[in-house]
Scaffold this motif. Structure first.
Motif, mmCIF file in Angstrom:
data_model
loop_
_atom_site.group_PDB
_atom_site.id
_atom_site.type_symbol
_atom_site.label_atom_id
_atom_site.label_comp_id
_atom_site.label_asym_id
_atom_site.label_seq_id
_atom_site.Cartn_x
_atom_site.Cartn_y
_atom_site.Cartn_z
ATOM 1 N N VAL A 80 0.853 -1.193 0.000
ATOM 2 C CA VAL A 80 0.000 0.000 0.000
ATOM 3 C C VAL A 80 0.890 1.245 0.000
ATOM 4 C CG1 VAL A 80 -1.730 1.302 1.293
ATOM 5 C CG2 VAL A 80 -1.835 -1.200 1.221
ATOM 6 N N PHE A 81 0.570 2.182 -0.889
ATOM 7 C CA PHE A 81 1.332 3.423 -1.005
ATOM 8 C C PHE A 81 0.368 4.605 -0.902
ATOM 9 C CE2 PHE A 81 3.425 0.070 -3.313
ATOM 10 C CZ PHE A 81 4.745 0.179 -2.934
ATOM 11 N N PRO A 82 0.682 5.588 -0.060
ATOM 12 C CA PRO A 82 -0.192 6.768 0.019
ATOM 13 C C PRO A 82 0.003 7.682 -1.189
ATOM 14 C CG PRO A 82 1.700 7.030 1.472
ATOM 15 C CD PRO A 82 1.807 5.658 0.891
ATOM 16 N N LEU A 83 -1.095 8.254 -1.661
ATOM 17 C CA LEU A 83 -1.013 9.206 -2.763
ATOM 18 C C LEU A 83 -0.523 10.558 -2.258
ATOM 19 C CD1 LEU A 83 -2.658 7.076 -4.328
ATOM 20 C CD2 LEU A 83 -3.924 8.977 -5.371
ATOM 21 N N HIS A 84 0.299 11.204 -3.079
ATOM 22 C CA HIS A 84 0.696 12.589 -2.820
ATOM 23 C C HIS A 84 -0.250 13.537 -3.535
ATOM 24 C CE1 HIS A 84 2.959 16.346 -3.641
ATOM 25 N NE2 HIS A 84 3.419 16.161 -2.422
ATOM 26 N N ASP A 85 -0.575 13.218 -4.790
ATOM 27 C CA ASP A 85 -1.537 14.024 -5.537
ATOM 28 C C ASP A 85 -2.170 13.173 -6.626
ATOM 29 O OD1 ASP A 85 0.105 14.202 -7.997
ATOM 30 O OD2 ASP A 85 1.361 15.569 -6.857
ATOM 31 N N ILE A 86 -3.205 13.724 -7.244
ATOM 32 C CA ILE A 86 -3.942 12.998 -8.283
ATOM 33 C C ILE A 86 -4.386 13.976 -9.358
ATOM 34 C CG2 ILE A 86 -6.152 13.256 -7.036
ATOM 35 C CD1 ILE A 86 -6.897 10.429 -8.120
ATOM 36 N N SER A 87 -4.388 13.515 -10.602
ATOM 37 C CA SER A 87 -4.914 14.301 -11.714
ATOM 38 C C SER A 87 -5.663 13.342 -12.625
ATOM 39 C CB SER A 87 -3.775 14.991 -12.486
ATOM 40 O OG SER A 87 -3.073 14.040 -13.274
ATOM 41 N N CYS A 88 -6.247 13.872 -13.692
ATOM 42 C CA CYS A 88 -6.936 13.004 -14.644
ATOM 43 C C CYS A 88 -5.955 12.228 -15.506
ATOM 44 C CB CYS A 88 -7.873 13.827 -15.535
ATOM 45 S SG CYS A 88 -9.290 14.481 -14.629
#
Length: 253
Positions: free
Chosen positions: A155-163
């Motif tokens: 499991v890895f935490p997200l730093h950011d997300i985009s489309c």
């Protein structure tokens, strides 16, 4: 804007000479201001395009009002430029900068760039994910790690997300950082939206030293062959984050 950003956005590179000339002319005709980064953010000149001449493969830029800055621009020979056109961000490099005259006044001449970056879609727009409610990406581990850890995925935490993709934090340095490496069958668990299964492809990697001197790694990953339903889920989650952020800002106003 730095080399890391340019690598992140190489998919938005325009290579058509006709299109590049047309874009540069529109920027000039609309008198769009251009930030010219001579030595990064520490030395910035605001300029504009005065003329684009495809016959000589050159364009003319307004010069700085600071004479010493003009000397630094010419000495650099190559500078990064960023501007916008109809709310689309445009990035390019001005090469072979030299003094010139334009309509009786001093100016700068540069070669027309061979390529430029046009960030025309929302894919580059990244929303940082909340620390208080972290988004998890479950990524299969390579066979050798799966054997040594006894786990087939991590499991890895997200730093950011985009489309267009995500950035994750790999604090145990478990994943392959080779540009173009694919991680199939990844699951991103979007709070209140649901899971999205997708192949992720490595686009960039950055090692970070935290304040406590511990090391961490941020991996930029692009969505590959994401389903229409998966993309809809990502868009809904980004919209949710934007609404929450706007509500916080309104509360602080």
């Amino acid at each position: 804007m730095n080399n890391q950003e340019l690598e992140n956005w190489h998919d938005y590179e325009v290579e058509s000479r006709r299109e590049i000339v047309a874009l540069l002319r529109q920027i000039g005709e609309k008198h769009q201001l251009i930030r010219m980064l001579v030595k990064g953010e520490a030395d910035v000149c605001v300029t504009s395009i005065l003329e684009v001449d495809p016959d000589t493969n050159t364009m003319v830029l307004d010069r700085s009002i600071d004479r010493s800055q003009n000397d630094r621009i010419v000495a650099a020979g190559e500078v990064r430029c960023e501007t916008s056109l109809d709310k689309i961000r445009i990035l390019f490099t001005a090469d072979e900068l030299r003094p010139t005259q334009f309509e009786g006044r001093d100016a700068l001449r540069a070669d027309i760039p061979a390529t430029l970056i046009r960030l025309q879609r929302r894919e580059y727009y990244r929303m940082e994910t909340p620390v208080s409610n972290p988004v998890r990406a479950i990524i299969p581990l390579p066979p050798e790690l799966a054997i040594s850890t006894g786990a087939s995925s991590a499991v890895f935490p997200l730093h950011d997300i985009s489309c267009g993709g995500i950035a994750i934090l790999d604090n145990k340095l478990q994943l392959d950082t080779t540009i173009g490496a694919d991680f199939p069958n990844c699951r991103i668990e979007l709070p209140e939206i649901g899971p999205v299964t997708v192949t992720l492809q490595v686009r960039n990697s950055l090692d970070i030293t935290l304040l406590n001197n511990k090391s961490n790694r941020r991996l930029g990953l692009r969505f590959i062959d994401i389903s229409r339903g998966g993309m809809a889920g990502v868009q809904r989650y980004i919209t949710k984050l934007e609404r929450e952020r706007n509500a916080r800002l309104a509360g602080l106003a």
